[in-house]
Design an enzyme around this catalytic site. Structure first.
Site, mmCIF file in Angstrom:
data_model
loop_
_atom_site.group_PDB
_atom_site.id
_atom_site.type_symbol
_atom_site.label_atom_id
_atom_site.label_comp_id
_atom_site.label_asym_id
_atom_site.label_seq_id
_atom_site.Cartn_x
_atom_site.Cartn_y
_atom_site.Cartn_z
ATOM 1 C CE LYS A 80 1.754 0.992 5.933
ATOM 2 N NZ LYS A 80 1.755 2.472 5.075
ATOM 3 C CB SER A 155 -2.491 3.439 5.711
ATOM 4 O OG SER A 155 -0.998 3.345 5.145
ATOM 5 C CB SER A 179 0.469 6.871 4.308
ATOM 6 O OG SER A 179 -0.382 6.675 4.290
#
Lengths: 481, 105
Positions: A80, A155, A179
């Site tokens: 990420k 997210s 997330s």
């Protein structure tokens, strides 16, 4: 090899050892897949072939020498884009950091590197990890690989999508309020939020420091366990990482679940829960009962206050953490006649709308005259929510809930106002506030074919138990189908 | 409205955000809606609850927390990141970051 070949960590290991494929060939296969799918999905923001092939060559040299291979040798992984990677651009999906290149690896990344993993690239996400749909990225939304008109969740939407689409074998995400778990649910893959302090956050770009965690996505629960075994543990560079010993999570995950007491809190099955999600989660619980788990009805009375609590605390911490983006040391600078004018113009142009909304809310909650009414009150309610968990774990070994109230929603469906989007986190933020580990594991699909995830919470540092129940559920499903 | 235009401007100034007039209205509306929702925290009696600032492992290992094993020996270690950090700065004049003039003579 075709897209349909779904690689797992053990499959990579045995193929390398049998010399059926080299690490370089495997990396190239994944880059081929990425070339074909990523233009549509937008799951990767940056590819890092130079580093990936250098890592692959190291693995291939070890294979050639006949060395014992490290545990993740040759395993293609996505990271990420809020986690620092040496020499690889790290944007946080923000215009603020469009050109930022970290001078070091995050500890979790360094450990993966030492374990032989191959870093394919950095994944898209909501800007600074703030969002529940991946639509807050400054570089465009990610599409759900199973239903391209829908969001992958957020997210960590890009990380979930890369694993679901077969564009990585595993991925690192981060979870502050849901997330990892919510996108895992939306994309139909396992995603684990470890206990607060289980995985070092050195090198993670901070959003809300009392809540942020790094954790894995993978195609199987066993693979998520294997990645956790590598990244977990105390780190001298992160004083919030816990000096608690690390288990062999792969071994823990394969233990039988017979006799475990599963708490099912009715507070998570009320108004707003999609009937098809309810049905899937219910069938997941029934499956565990068949394996010998005992179902225990529970009340967790402060569940309904978690969103309000979370959005005060997380935004307050964010307003403080994001004060560092001022155009002085790194990232974007918009010139101004005075220093203050430079700060103001840099921040107003560098941050996207949701990030600014959260900075405003957090600054308000911390400002003179409102601190007691909002911030301090929310900290006290956080204590009540944590107590709900502590009380529950007196009665049960683990807690099962839906991960999200709905399956993946359509792009644009919830972007009109922030509060609507916040309510998508309603079942995940509770565990975030309590600091307990939680996993989302697929438990069914809707009639329209959208995946549904079931969330399993365990007591602090009992990731092994959470993975064990998730793996039992995963195997029961695959043998039933 | 729970929040006035002046308050939005005050908060924006504290946060160093140079909002446009339209943004001031947008955030005023959004904050109003969120703060109205957050009012539900007033339903709870919190008089006997301590504020919970963080959840660091004390819950799992109360003894360990007391001994502070997370604090390492205070030993100096090299940290050679100045070069690469300055290289990615928007305006560096080694070994400094350059900013608009802050002191008038």
């Amino acid at each position: 090899m075709s897209e349909s070949v779904s690689w797992t960590i053990p499959a990579v290991q045995s193929a390398l050892k049998a010399k059926k494929i080299s690490a370089r060939e495997l990396a190239a296969e994944f880059y081929g897949r990425i070339d074909r799918r990523n233009p549509e999905l937008n799951a990767y923001l940056t590819l890092s072939p130079e580093r990936a092939y250098a890592q692959a060559d190291r693995v291939d040299a070890a294979v050639a020498r006949g060395d014992e291979l490290p545990p993740l040798a040759g395993v293609p992984i996505a990271i990420k884009d809020v986690i620092s990677t040496l020499g690889i651009r790290t944007t946080c999906a923000s215009k603020m950091l469009e050109t930022y290149i970290p001078p070091y690896d995050a500890t979790a990344v360094e450990k993966l590197d030492a374990a032989g993993a191959i870093f394919l690239g950095k994944t898209n996400c909501d800007e600074f990890a703030m969002g529940g749909s991946n639509e807050n990225s400054a570089y465009g939304p990610v599409r759900n690989p199973l239903a391209p008109d829908r969001v992958p969740g957020g997210s960590s939407g890009g990380s979930a999508a890369t694993v679901a689409a077969g564009l990585a074998v595993a991925a690192l995400g981060t979870d502050t309020g849901g997330s990892i778990r919510q996108p895992a649910s939306f994309c139909g893959v396992p995603g684990l939020m470890p206990t607060y302090g289980r995985v070092s956050r050195y090198g993670l770009v901070a959003f809300a420091s009392s809540l942020d965690k790094i954790g894995p996505f993978a195609t199987t629960v066993a693979d998520a366990a294997a990645v956790l075994s590598i990244i977990a543990g105390h780190d001298a560079n992160d004083s919030t990482s816990a000096p608690v010993s690390v288990a062999d999570y792969v071994a823990e995950a394969s233990k039988p679940v017979q006799g475990l007491r599963i708490g099912v809190p009715e507070d998570y099955f009320g108004e707003g829960l999609d009937p098809e999600v309810r049905e899937s989660v219910e069938s997941g619980i029934v499956q565990l009962e068949r394996l010998g788990c005992k179902r225990v009805p529970l009340r967790m009375p402060h569940t309904d206050y978690a969103i309000a609590t979370y959005y005060i605390l997380a935004t307050a911490e964010a307003s403080s953490n994001l004060a560092r983006y001022d155009g002085v040391r790194y990232g974007l600078r918009v010139p101004g006649a005075t220093l203050t004018e430079m700060y103001r113009q840099t921040r107003v142009r560098g941050f996207g709308p949701e990030v600014k909304c959260r900075i405003m809310l957090g600054t308000y909650a911390l400002s003179a005259g409102y601190y007691d009414a909002y911030y301090l009150r929310a900290q006290r309610v956080r204590g009540l929510i944590a107590r709900d968990f502590a009380d529950a774990f007196q009665e049960v070994d683990a807690i099962i809930t839906p991960t999200a109230p709905t399956p993946a929603f359509r792009l644009g469906e919830k972007t009109s106002d922030p509060l609507t989007m916040y309510l998508a986190d309603i079942y995940t933020v509770t565990g975030s506030l309590a600091g307990v580990p939680g996993i989302s594991v697929p438990c069914g699909t809707t009639k329209a074919g959208l995946p549904v995830g079931m969330q399993i919470f365990g007591p602090h540092f009992r990731e092994g138990l959470v993975l064990q129940i998730a793996q039992a559920s995963e195997q029961a499903r695959s043998s039933a189908s | 409205m729970k929040i006035s235009r002046e308050e939005v401007l005050r908060v924006a100034s504290l946060a160093h955000l140079g909002l446009s007039p339209e943004e001031v209205e947008t955030y005023r509306n959004q904050l109003d809606r969120i703060l109205s929702y957050i009012d539900k925290l007033n339903e709870l009696d919190i008089s006997n609850v301590e504020p919970m600032a963080q959840v660091t492992y004390s819950a799992a290992a109360p003894d360990a927390a007391r001994k502070h094993p997370e604090l390492r020996e205070d030993v100096l270690l090299p940290c050679n990141v100045a070069e690469p950090l300055l290289a990615s700065a928007p305006d560096a004049a080694k070994p400094f970051f350059r900013v608009p003039k802050v002191i008038d003579r």
